[in-house]
Design a protein around this motif. Structure first.
Motif, PDB file in Angstrom:
ATOM      1  N   ILE A  14       2.418   0.650  -9.307  1.00 13.01           N
ATOM      2  CA  ILE A  14       3.822   1.159  -9.054  1.00 13.01           C
ATOM      3  C   ILE A  14       4.887   0.285  -9.369  1.00 13.01           C
ATOM      4  CG2 ILE A  14       5.123   1.989  -6.955  1.00 13.01           C
ATOM      5  CD1 ILE A  14       2.854   2.724  -5.560  1.00 13.01           C
ATOM      6  N   ASP A  42      -0.343  -1.043  -5.897  1.00 10.47           N
ATOM      7  CA  ASP A  42       1.110  -1.586  -5.543  1.00 10.47           C
ATOM      8  C   ASP A  42       1.606  -2.206  -7.013  1.00 10.47           C
ATOM      9  OD1 ASP A  42       1.056  -0.544  -3.047  1.00 10.47           O
ATOM     10  OD2 ASP A  42       0.845  -2.505  -2.093  1.00 10.47           O
ATOM     11  N   HIS A  54      -1.226  12.144 -11.554  1.00  9.85           N
ATOM     12  CA  HIS A  54      -0.063  11.202 -11.872  1.00  9.85           C
ATOM     13  C   HIS A  54       0.775  11.382 -13.294  1.00  9.85           C
ATOM     14  CE1 HIS A  54      -2.934   8.863  -8.878  1.00  9.85           C
ATOM     15  NE2 HIS A  54      -1.998   9.283  -8.284  1.00  9.85           N
ATOM     16  N   ASN A 109       6.811   6.152   3.211  1.00  8.90           N
ATOM     17  CA  ASN A 109       5.822   5.928   1.849  1.00  8.90           C
ATOM     18  C   ASN A 109       6.482   6.361   0.715  1.00  8.90           C
ATOM     19  OD1 ASN A 109       3.809   5.399   4.195  1.00  8.90           O
ATOM     20  ND2 ASN A 109       2.644   5.154   2.464  1.00  8.90           N
ATOM     21  N   LEU A 110       6.203   5.741  -0.531  1.00  7.28           N
ATOM     22  CA  LEU A 110       6.649   6.187  -1.798  1.00  7.28           C
ATOM     23  C   LEU A 110       5.800   7.092  -2.262  1.00  7.28           C
ATOM     24  CD1 LEU A 110       7.229   2.770  -3.525  1.00  7.28           C
ATOM     25  CD2 LEU A 110       8.899   4.393  -3.099  1.00  7.28           C
ATOM     26  N   GLU A 144       0.971  -1.170   0.016  1.00 10.09           N
ATOM     27  CA  GLU A 144       0.096  -0.141  -0.026  1.00 10.09           C
ATOM     28  C   GLU A 144       0.935   1.139  -0.087  1.00 10.09           C
ATOM     29  OE1 GLU A 144      -2.724  -0.253   3.310  1.00 10.09           O
ATOM     30  OE2 GLU A 144      -3.921  -2.008   2.460  1.00 10.09           O
ATOM     31  N   GLY A 145       2.163   1.308  -0.695  1.00 12.83           N
ATOM     32  CA  GLY A 145       2.977   2.293  -0.940  1.00 12.83           C
ATOM     33  C   GLY A 145       3.642   2.595   0.193  1.00 12.83           C
ATOM     34  N   LYS A 146       3.874   1.681   1.164  1.00 10.03           N
ATOM     35  CA  LYS A 146       4.748   1.854   2.632  1.00 10.03           C
ATOM     36  C   LYS A 146       5.707   0.824   2.398  1.00 10.03           C
ATOM     37  CE  LYS A 146       4.580   1.726   7.610  1.00 10.03           C
ATOM     38  NZ  LYS A 146       3.724   1.552   8.609  1.00 10.03           N
ATOM     39  N   VAL A 155       3.088   8.828  -7.206  1.00 10.85           N
ATOM     40  CA  VAL A 155       2.394   7.552  -7.151  1.00 10.85           C
ATOM     41  C   VAL A 155       1.586   7.334  -6.005  1.00 10.85           C
ATOM     42  CG1 VAL A 155       4.027   6.233  -8.696  1.00 10.85           C
ATOM     43  CG2 VAL A 155       4.175   6.372  -6.100  1.00 10.85           C
ATOM     44  N   VAL A 156       1.117   8.397  -5.267  1.00 13.14           N
ATOM     45  CA  VAL A 156       0.071   8.521  -4.326  1.00 13.14           C
ATOM     46  C   VAL A 156      -1.226   8.033  -4.768  1.00 13.14           C
ATOM     47  CG1 VAL A 156      -1.164   9.860  -2.625  1.00 13.14           C
ATOM     48  CG2 VAL A 156       1.494  10.298  -3.053  1.00 13.14           C
TER      49      VAL A 156
END
Length: 317
Positions: free
Chosen positions: A273, A270, A312, A256-257, A234-236, A265-266
């Motif tokens: 990404i 996943d 994005h 976080n990414l 989840e981006g983390k 990419v917020v």
């Protein structure tokens, strides 16, 4: 003092400079009663760096390395050979190295990037922490396309709508808005700032913005299997692979990414990404933020709203 976007760039540049000092520091054959290395030619033919060293004009030129390494296998204790590099990391070979002058950052100088120079994502992803002026106008609906969040008495961007005036003006997730039309925002609530933005005139909305003070960008290099060495959910970022580029360059878990090669990419899945990383080339620059700050900024934000509205797009270099 030279600055580098990654540890790999620094090591290769130092290695090439060290190799370049060998002819000048080695004693000449004429002064010796016997020939120097008569039957052992150097196994490596690594030329001097052909790229310019970008440094702060006000500072003195960096001094030459004090030690010369006889070969890659003995450099910094790394178990490397030229054939191993050619098979697994061809971008490290001298012929594939390119210079890059990354725009001046908070330290006031440029960066030397003998490996990363071909990566447009490196330039797109730079985080300066500097202050810039942004001039916006409202769209046909009277909107700027921006949501903010109050964090520690500061106002931070938490959403930039795609194709909005805010996106076209270059605002990014995590930017700190210091002023709007000369009015200081320190200590204001999110609602108060949204009210100010709603009431301002259609044109010439002047903002003073500090570039993403909570964030940092790290440049990573894929190994022979195409991995850069970390996992995320989840981006983390949840784990770092031992001896990977992520480990070497100081990537941390519980972050976080936010961007990959400068692309936001917020709110991105996943899997998507991962695809962006897979298709991003051999050099990947990621922008990260501590998870506790990210969670505070994103608190009460609708996940569906972020996925639907967040910009994005890939920024222009």
């Amino acid at each position: 003092m030279s600055m580098y976007p990654s540890l790999e760039d620094m090591k290769v540049d130092q290695m090439l400079q060290a190799q370049n000092t060998v002819p000048s520091s080695a004693p000449s054959n004429a002064s010796l009663p016997y020939p120097l290395n008569p039957t052992a030619p150097s196994p490596y033919n690594i030329p001097a760096p052909s790229y310019p060293i970008m440094t702060n004009p006000s500072s003195a030129a960096p001094s030459a390395p004090s030690h010369a390494y006889p070969g890659l296998a003995e450099y910094m204790g790394m178990e490397l050979s030229e054939s191993m590099i050619r098979d697994n990391m061809p971008e490290y070979l001298p012929n594939n190295q390119t210079a890059l002058s990354v725009p001046a950052s908070s330290y006031g100088g440029g960066m030397v990037a003998p490996i990363s120079g071909n990566s447009p994502g490196l330039v797109r992803a730079q985080v300066s922490h500097g202050v810039r002026q942004v001039v916006l106008c409202k769209d046909g609906s009277g909107k700027i396309g921006l949501k903010v969040k109050s964090v520690n008495k500061g106002i931070f961007v938490c959403l930039v709508a795609k194709e909005s005036p805010a996106a076209l003006g270059g605002l990014r997730f995590g930017d700190q808005i210091l002023q709007v039309n000369g009015e200081n925002l320190a200590g204001y609530s999110s609602d108060k700032v949204h009210g100010i933005l709603k009431k301002v005139s259609v044109n010439n909305i002047v903002m003073a913005v500090r570039d993403r003070p909570f964030e940092r960008a790290l440049t990573l290099h894929k190994d022979s299997s195409g991995h850069i060495g970390f996992q995320f959910k989840e981006g983390k970022i949840t784990s770092i692979a031992v001896d990977s580029s992520a480990a070497r360059n100081g990537l941390l878990i519980d972050h976080n990414l936010l961007e990959v090669n400068g692309q936001n990419v917020v709110g991105v899945k996943d899997k998507d990404i991962g695809n962006i990383i897979d298709e991003g080339g051999n050099v990947i620059t990621v922008t990260i933020i501590p998870s506790y700050i990210y969670n505070h900024i994103m608190k009460s934000m609708s996940t569906s709203l972020v996925k639907k509205m967040m910009d994005h797009s890939i920024p222009d270099v």
